[in-house]
Motif scaffolding. Sequence first.
Motif, PDB file in Angstrom:
ATOM      1  N   GLY A   1      15.857  -0.726  -0.593  1.00 35.39           N
ATOM      2  CA  GLY A   1      14.672  -1.404  -0.070  1.00 35.39           C
ATOM      3  C   GLY A   1      14.940  -2.160   1.218  1.00 35.39           C
TER       4      GLY A   1
ATOM      5  N   PHE B   1      -6.957   1.890  -7.386  1.00 39.34           N
ATOM      6  CA  PHE B   1      -6.456   1.953  -8.766  1.00 39.34           C
ATOM      7  C   PHE B   1      -7.365   1.187  -9.705  1.00 39.34           C
ATOM      8  CE2 PHE B   1      -2.277   2.813  -6.681  1.00 39.34           C
ATOM      9  CZ  PHE B   1      -2.113   4.069  -7.222  1.00 39.34           C
ATOM     10  N   LEU B   2      -7.857   0.032  -9.236  1.00 43.91           N
ATOM     11  CA  LEU B   2      -8.748  -0.770 -10.086  1.00 43.91           C
ATOM     12  C   LEU B   2     -10.049  -0.009 -10.372  1.00 43.91           C
ATOM     13  CD1 LEU B   2      -8.338  -4.332  -8.543  1.00 43.91           C
ATOM     14  CD2 LEU B   2      -7.707  -3.634 -10.845  1.00 43.91           C
TER      15      LEU B   2
ATOM     16  N   LEU C   1      14.078   8.602   0.802  1.00 38.49           N
ATOM     17  CA  LEU C   1      14.509   7.257   1.194  1.00 38.49           C
ATOM     18  C   LEU C   1      15.968   7.265   1.638  1.00 38.49           C
ATOM     19  CD1 LEU C   1      12.852   5.264  -1.733  1.00 38.49           C
ATOM     20  CD2 LEU C   1      12.152   5.249   0.660  1.00 38.49           C
TER      21      LEU C   1
ATOM     22  N   GLU D   1       0.832  -1.206   0.000  1.00 35.96           N
ATOM     23  CA  GLU D   1       0.000   0.000   0.000  1.00 35.96           C
ATOM     24  C   GLU D   1       0.867   1.257   0.000  1.00 35.96           C
ATOM     25  OE1 GLU D   1      -2.778  -0.340   3.161  1.00 35.96           O
ATOM     26  OE2 GLU D   1      -3.992  -1.823   2.099  1.00 35.96           O
TER      27      GLU D   1
ATOM     28  N   VAL E   1       2.301   7.715   3.361  1.00 39.06           N
ATOM     29  CA  VAL E   1       1.621   7.628   2.067  1.00 39.06           C
ATOM     30  C   VAL E   1       1.188   6.194   1.834  1.00 39.06           C
ATOM     31  CG1 VAL E   1       1.826   8.102  -0.390  1.00 39.06           C
ATOM     32  CG2 VAL E   1       3.206   9.380   1.239  1.00 39.06           C
ATOM     33  N   SER E   2      -0.080   5.973   1.576  1.00 40.46           N
ATOM     34  CA  SER E   2      -0.513   4.626   1.237  1.00 40.46           C
ATOM     35  C   SER E   2      -1.761   4.709   0.375  1.00 40.46           C
ATOM     36  CB  SER E   2      -0.774   3.788   2.483  1.00 40.46           C
ATOM     37  OG  SER E   2      -1.892   4.281   3.139  1.00 40.46           O
ATOM     38  N   ALA E   3      -1.948   3.679  -0.408  1.00 41.68           N
ATOM     39  CA  ALA E   3      -3.129   3.600  -1.268  1.00 41.68           C
ATOM     40  C   ALA E   3      -3.449   2.133  -1.465  1.00 41.68           C
ATOM     41  CB  ALA E   3      -2.855   4.266  -2.609  1.00 41.68           C
ATOM     42  N   SER E   4      -4.705   1.821  -1.632  1.00 48.10           N
ATOM     43  CA  SER E   4      -5.063   0.426  -1.861  1.00 48.10           C
ATOM     44  C   SER E   4      -5.115   0.162  -3.353  1.00 48.10           C
ATOM     45  CB  SER E   4      -6.405   0.108  -1.221  1.00 48.10           C
ATOM     46  OG  SER E   4      -7.426   0.734  -1.941  1.00 48.10           O
ATOM     47  N   PHE E   5      -4.805  -1.080  -3.695  1.00 51.43           N
ATOM     48  CA  PHE E   5      -4.829  -1.462  -5.110  1.00 51.43           C
ATOM     49  C   PHE E   5      -6.248  -1.332  -5.655  1.00 51.43           C
ATOM     50  CE2 PHE E   5      -4.470  -4.626  -8.600  1.00 51.43           C
ATOM     51  CZ  PHE E   5      -3.501  -3.964  -9.312  1.00 51.43           C
TER      52      PHE E   5
ATOM     53  N   MET F   1      10.882  -1.747  -5.570  1.00 53.31           N
ATOM     54  CA  MET F   1      11.988  -2.449  -4.907  1.00 53.31           C
ATOM     55  C   MET F   1      12.704  -1.510  -3.935  1.00 53.31           C
ATOM     56  SD  MET F   1      15.388  -4.170  -6.534  1.00 53.31           S
ATOM     57  CE  MET F   1      14.716  -5.595  -7.311  1.00 53.31           C
ATOM     58  N   ALA F   2      12.905  -0.256  -4.368  1.00 53.52           N
ATOM     59  CA  ALA F   2      13.564   0.714  -3.499  1.00 53.52           C
ATOM     60  C   ALA F   2      12.726   1.003  -2.257  1.00 53.52           C
ATOM     61  CB  ALA F   2      13.830   2.004  -4.264  1.00 53.52           C
TER      62      ALA F   2
ATOM     63  N   GLN G   1      12.556  11.036  -2.857  1.00 49.16           N
ATOM     64  CA  GLN G   1      11.503  10.256  -2.196  1.00 49.16           C
ATOM     65  C   GLN G   1      11.731  10.155  -0.681  1.00 49.16           C
ATOM     66  OE1 GLN G   1       8.821   8.463  -3.725  1.00 49.16           O
ATOM     67  NE2 GLN G   1       9.291   9.702  -5.514  1.00 49.16           N
TER      68      GLN G   1
ATOM     69  N   GLY H   1      11.238  -1.298  -0.700  1.00 50.85           N
ATOM     70  CA  GLY H   1      11.271  -2.504   0.122  1.00 50.85           C
ATOM     71  C   GLY H   1      10.383  -3.632  -0.356  1.00 50.85           C
TER      72      GLY H   1
ATOM     73  N   LYS I   1      11.937   4.620   6.457  1.00 54.01           N
ATOM     74  CA  LYS I   1      10.988   4.589   5.332  1.00 54.01           C
ATOM     75  C   LYS I   1       9.756   5.424   5.669  1.00 54.01           C
ATOM     76  CE  LYS I   1      12.994   1.180   2.860  1.00 54.01           C
ATOM     77  NZ  LYS I   1      14.294   1.267   3.530  1.00 54.01           N
TER      78      LYS I   1
ATOM     79  N   GLN J   1     -10.379   3.241 -10.430  1.00 56.49           N
ATOM     80  CA  GLN J   1     -10.058   4.301 -11.400  1.00 56.49           C
ATOM     81  C   GLN J   1      -9.997   3.724 -12.810  1.00 56.49           C
ATOM     82  OE1 GLN J   1      -6.463   6.245 -10.183  1.00 56.49           O
ATOM     83  NE2 GLN J   1      -7.333   6.867  -8.226  1.00 56.49           N
ATOM     84  N   GLU J   2      -9.420   2.516 -12.914  1.00 59.26           N
ATOM     85  CA  GLU J   2      -9.277   1.858 -14.208  1.00 59.26           C
ATOM     86  C   GLU J   2     -10.657   1.577 -14.810  1.00 59.26           C
ATOM     87  OE1 GLU J   2      -6.853   1.077 -16.108  1.00 59.26           O
ATOM     88  OE2 GLU J   2      -7.535  -0.567 -17.367  1.00 59.26           O
TER      89      GLU J   2
END
Lengths: 191, 113
Positions: free
Chosen positions: B25, B107-108, B74, A136, B100-104, A184-185, B72, A187, B96, B110-111
């Motif tokens: 990562g 996106f679906l 990072l 997420e 910021v987070s979003a559920s898949f 990947m960056a 970013q 994680g 990290k 929106q698609e």
Amino acid sequence: MPHQFSPSDLQLLLLEADAEARRLVRRLRLPRAELDDIRQDLLVDLIARLPAFDPERGSLGAFAGLVLRNHATRIAAKIKRAREAFGAVPVSLDEEQPGRDGGTRGELTAEEDGLSAWLGQPVDAFAEVERRLDVERGLGLLDRRNGALCAALAHTTVESLAAQGRGSRSGLYRRLKDIRLALMAHGLKAA
Amino acid sequence: MTRSITKLPAARLRLKEIDLCGWIGQAMPGDMLEYHRGFLALDVTEQGTRLAERDRAELVRVARRAWWAAEQRLVHLVQRRHGPDDYSYLAIARPKPRRVSASFASFLLQEVA
């Protein structure tokens, strides 16, 4: 008229099936836990063929012996094929483990050592939650355009998208590579 | 009188873009990685002769990815000077970002829309 079977006839069938099952388990060096399953397989096949028994052509013992031997041969061939395909040593989840107080392999094998783990499926619930959070977070970092590409690729291919005019094939692959590296960056590893 | 000219130290590609991403990562906050040693501005130019063309192109991608990772939040990017035209380019991992987070599913949707 179908032959009527007496209780002593049925006892004979049970004994014959038991003897044939033991012979098969010994010959194929199967674990003891397999005995009941094989005995049941043999009995079911024998009972299904009983209507074909003709007392004028021979005794019930001879009929049962012939049917059981034939089916035992088929079971043996099936087991040999499985061994050739999956390895020479058969392993059963129902097999009792020595010195483990009657526990079977299935009961004593940890989920982390199981087949699903071996096939790459997640077995650690905490790791799975962390992975979902990572996904997420990674998705939240994608811009709207790349998020839409990920959503589209959930149910179609790069080739189809290119054919629909959503970009050139090489361009879509370049974006996909960039998304992979970005995730990947953050994680996330490829599944 | 001709002054002596310091010879540039040899440069080589230390890691690829995918290695850098993998390290970012997995790195813990404070971990440090030297992603290039040399003189980056010179080593990425086409006129530079210190790297083979394929390595130079990869170094461009590594440098861009390091910059992207810094944007970013990072990593921090720093450099350490060893001598004339000889620097270590270092990435230092940051915690990290988690906000910021979003559920898949979004996106679906929106698609579909």
